[in-house]
Motif scaffolding. Structure first.
Motif, PDB file in Angstrom:
ATOM      1  N   ILE A 170       0.802  -1.232   0.000  1.00  0.00           N
ATOM      2  CA  ILE A 170       0.000   0.000   0.000  1.00  0.00           C
ATOM      3  C   ILE A 170       0.839   1.289   0.000  1.00  0.00           C
ATOM      4  CG2 ILE A 170      -1.998  -1.103   1.064  1.00  0.00           C
ATOM      5  CD1 ILE A 170      -1.101   0.197   3.741  1.00  0.00           C
ATOM      6  N   PRO A 171       1.871   1.415  -0.847  1.00  0.00           N
ATOM      7  CA  PRO A 171       2.623   2.678  -0.860  1.00  0.00           C
ATOM      8  C   PRO A 171       1.763   3.871  -1.259  1.00  0.00           C
ATOM      9  CG  PRO A 171       3.164   1.394  -2.800  1.00  0.00           C
ATOM     10  CD  PRO A 171       2.377   0.482  -1.882  1.00  0.00           C
ATOM     11  N   SER A 180      -6.428   6.884  -0.139  1.00  0.00           N
ATOM     12  CA  SER A 180      -5.191   7.176  -0.858  1.00  0.00           C
ATOM     13  C   SER A 180      -4.221   7.942   0.034  1.00  0.00           C
ATOM     14  CB  SER A 180      -5.507   8.000  -2.108  1.00  0.00           C
ATOM     15  OG  SER A 180      -4.359   8.618  -2.618  1.00  0.00           O
ATOM     16  N   THR A 181      -2.928   7.879  -0.304  1.00  0.00           N
ATOM     17  CA  THR A 181      -1.935   8.680   0.421  1.00  0.00           C
ATOM     18  C   THR A 181      -2.105  10.170   0.127  1.00  0.00           C
ATOM     19  OG1 THR A 181      -0.367   8.124  -1.351  1.00  0.00           O
ATOM     20  CG2 THR A 181      -0.167   6.905   0.712  1.00  0.00           C
ATOM     21  N   HIS A 210       2.477  -3.063   4.997  1.00  0.00           N
ATOM     22  CA  HIS A 210       3.293  -3.693   3.951  1.00  0.00           C
ATOM     23  C   HIS A 210       3.418  -2.815   2.708  1.00  0.00           C
ATOM     24  CE1 HIS A 210       3.060  -7.017   0.609  1.00  0.00           C
ATOM     25  NE2 HIS A 210       4.302  -6.609   0.739  1.00  0.00           N
ATOM     26  N   LEU A 211       4.677  -2.607   2.281  1.00  0.00           N
ATOM     27  CA  LEU A 211       4.966  -1.881   1.039  1.00  0.00           C
ATOM     28  C   LEU A 211       5.773  -2.763   0.095  1.00  0.00           C
ATOM     29  CD1 LEU A 211       6.129   1.661   2.283  1.00  0.00           C
ATOM     30  CD2 LEU A 211       3.809   0.755   2.130  1.00  0.00           C
ATOM     31  N   ASP A 212       5.788  -2.376  -1.186  1.00  0.00           N
ATOM     32  CA  ASP A 212       6.604  -3.066  -2.184  1.00  0.00           C
ATOM     33  C   ASP A 212       7.994  -2.428  -2.248  1.00  0.00           C
ATOM     34  OD1 ASP A 212       5.603  -0.648  -3.249  1.00  0.00           O
ATOM     35  OD2 ASP A 212       6.015  -1.351  -5.281  1.00  0.00           O
ATOM     36  N   GLU A 213       8.857  -2.956  -3.127  1.00  0.00           N
ATOM     37  CA  GLU A 213      10.204  -2.428  -3.359  1.00  0.00           C
ATOM     38  C   GLU A 213      10.985  -2.251  -2.060  1.00  0.00           C
ATOM     39  OE1 GLU A 213      10.870   0.053  -7.234  1.00  0.00           O
ATOM     40  OE2 GLU A 213       9.292   1.053  -6.074  1.00  0.00           O
ATOM     41  N   ALA A 218      13.921   5.387   0.273  1.00  0.00           N
ATOM     42  CA  ALA A 218      13.211   6.672   0.198  1.00  0.00           C
ATOM     43  C   ALA A 218      11.705   6.458   0.226  1.00  0.00           C
ATOM     44  CB  ALA A 218      13.622   7.428  -1.062  1.00  0.00           C
ATOM     45  N   LYS A 219      11.223   5.440  -0.498  1.00  0.00           N
ATOM     46  CA  LYS A 219       9.780   5.136  -0.510  1.00  0.00           C
ATOM     47  C   LYS A 219       9.298   4.781   0.889  1.00  0.00           C
ATOM     48  CE  LYS A 219       7.606   2.691  -3.767  1.00  0.00           C
ATOM     49  NZ  LYS A 219       7.088   1.578  -4.606  1.00  0.00           N
ATOM     50  N   PHE A 220      10.054   3.966   1.588  1.00  0.00           N
ATOM     51  CA  PHE A 220       9.650   3.519   2.915  1.00  0.00           C
ATOM     52  C   PHE A 220       9.685   4.657   3.929  1.00  0.00           C
ATOM     53  CE2 PHE A 220       9.715  -0.540   1.024  1.00  0.00           C
ATOM     54  CZ  PHE A 220       9.111  -1.439   1.890  1.00  0.00           C
ATOM     55  N   ARG A 221      10.735   5.493   3.864  1.00  0.00           N
ATOM     56  CA  ARG A 221      10.803   6.623   4.792  1.00  0.00           C
ATOM     57  C   ARG A 221       9.633   7.584   4.581  1.00  0.00           C
ATOM     58  NH1 ARG A 221      16.420   9.140   6.750  1.00  0.00           N
ATOM     59  NH2 ARG A 221      17.410   7.247   7.574  1.00  0.00           N
ATOM     60  N   ASP A 222       9.321   7.851   3.335  1.00  0.00           N
ATOM     61  CA  ASP A 222       8.225   8.772   3.048  1.00  0.00           C
ATOM     62  C   ASP A 222       6.920   8.238   3.618  1.00  0.00           C
ATOM     63  OD1 ASP A 222       7.020  11.095   1.487  1.00  0.00           O
ATOM     64  OD2 ASP A 222       5.951   9.408   0.601  1.00  0.00           O
TER      65      ASP A 222
END
Length: 343
Positions: A170-171, A180-181, A210-213, A218-222
């Motif tokens: 769910i990024p 949505s984010t 849970h996120l992908d990649e 950077a995606k995870f920190r955001d």
């Protein structure tokens, strides 16, 4: 006499120390989850797919996985799915039946709530048809009740999952557009409803976001900085890791995965887990070596905060699913790549 007594006490102390150290190591190794997401398994069996061991003998798929060191099963659950062979099933009732079967095999259980009637992932987070016209307050209730009801069905069947995922990859959020984010305040509320419903059934169940990649720090920190700002409640950060989908070899970014795992654990003081991983079925040695590397990366997270690694649909043979990242061969037998999961 005193000298002999001192020597005896020292020897006893050394034995106790070694024993405790050995016990800790054994316990730590035993608690590490080596898993398989097997959402397709009931459909495969219903359509006549047969599983074989390396000696050619027919065998239960879960036993084949267990023989290769797998101790955990991850199961997705959809709200009102279709009967489509590959993109349907996984209803609450079917998921409960599969969870009971897996638990009877001695497996640990993870339940993955997609909050959709079919696949939810970074590219699509479609609301279930029954929730399509609901207001946001109604969606909050939907998430709570669906999560609670499925977990109560499991409890009544004698199954308490060790982990529950609130949303799948769910990024960009879930239950679009409300969750949505772009609407972080609302997304935070939806995630907390899933958390609260889970804990209402059993406080010991660990909740995963849970996120992908998983190699993309950077995606995870955001995402998790925003989750922190919204006071989202969760226990574990779940990551997917698929070098195939980002058109790379694992050697190019396995260090990034490990660094991200460590950063998530320290930055947010959470446990971490690779809840999806897979490699191309034709590249057996590469997939085997990737799994070894991923397991090592998770185990290298300080403080025993790396919980485990789960292969996504290892049994989902390409001949049945057309999916290129299973760990099953054309002859219906497990790929040697899965030997990486053996203790």
């Amino acid at each position: 006499m005193k000298l002999a007594l001192i020597k005896s006490l020292l020897l006893l102390g050394i034995i106790v120390f070694i024993s405790c150290k050995s016990t800790r190591a054994t316990t730590s190794e035993k608690s590490f989850a080596k898993g398989a997401d097997v959402g397709w398994l009931p459909q495969m069996e219903a359509t006549g797919y047969t599983f074989y061991d390396t000696d050619g003998s027919e065998k239960d798929c879960l036993q084949l996985l267990k023989d290769r060191g797998i101790n955990t099963v991850r199961l997705r659950v959809w709200v009102n799915p279709s009967s489509d062979k590959a993109s349907g099933h996984c209803s609450p009732a079917e998921t409960v039946a599969m969870a009971v079967r897996a638990q009877n095999m001695g497996m640990r259980i993870m339940i993955n709530f997609h909050y959709s009637d079919s696949w939810a992932d970074p590219g699509k987070q479609n609301k279930p048809a029954a929730w399509a016209n609901h207001t946001f307050p109604e969606l909050l209730n939907d998430v709570y009740q669906h999560t609670y009801n499925v977990l109560m069905m499991l409890k009544q069947a004698g199954v308490t999952p060790e982990w529950v995922q609130v949303g799948n990859e769910i990024p960009g959020g879930m239950l679009w557009p409300e969750g949505s984010t772009k609407n972080w305040d609302q997304l935070g509320q939806l995630l907390n409803k899933g958390y609260d419903a889970t804990k209402a059934v059993n406080k010991q169940i660990k909740v995963i976001v849970h996120l992908d990649e998983g190699n993309n720090n950077a995606k995870f920190r955001d995402f998790f900085d925003n989750a922190t700002a919204q006071k989202v409640r969760y226990d574990v950060i779940g990551l997917s890791y698929y070098p195939y989908w980002i058109k790379s070899d694992y050697k190019d970014n396995i260090a990034d995965l490990e660094n991200n795992l460590k950063d998530m654990a320290s930055r947010y003081d959470k446990e971490v887990m690779v809840v999806e991983v897979g490699g191309e079925d034709t590249l057996v040695q590469n997939t085997h070596d990737m799994l070894i590397a991923v397991i090592e990366a998770v185990k290298n997270v300080p403080g025993n905060k790396g919980l485990g690694v789960i292969y996504w649909e290892p049994q989902g043979a390409r001949s049945w699913s057309h999916y290129p990242l299973s760990a099953w061969q054309k002859d219906g037998r497990p790929s040697p790549a899965l030997d990486a999961l053996k203790d």
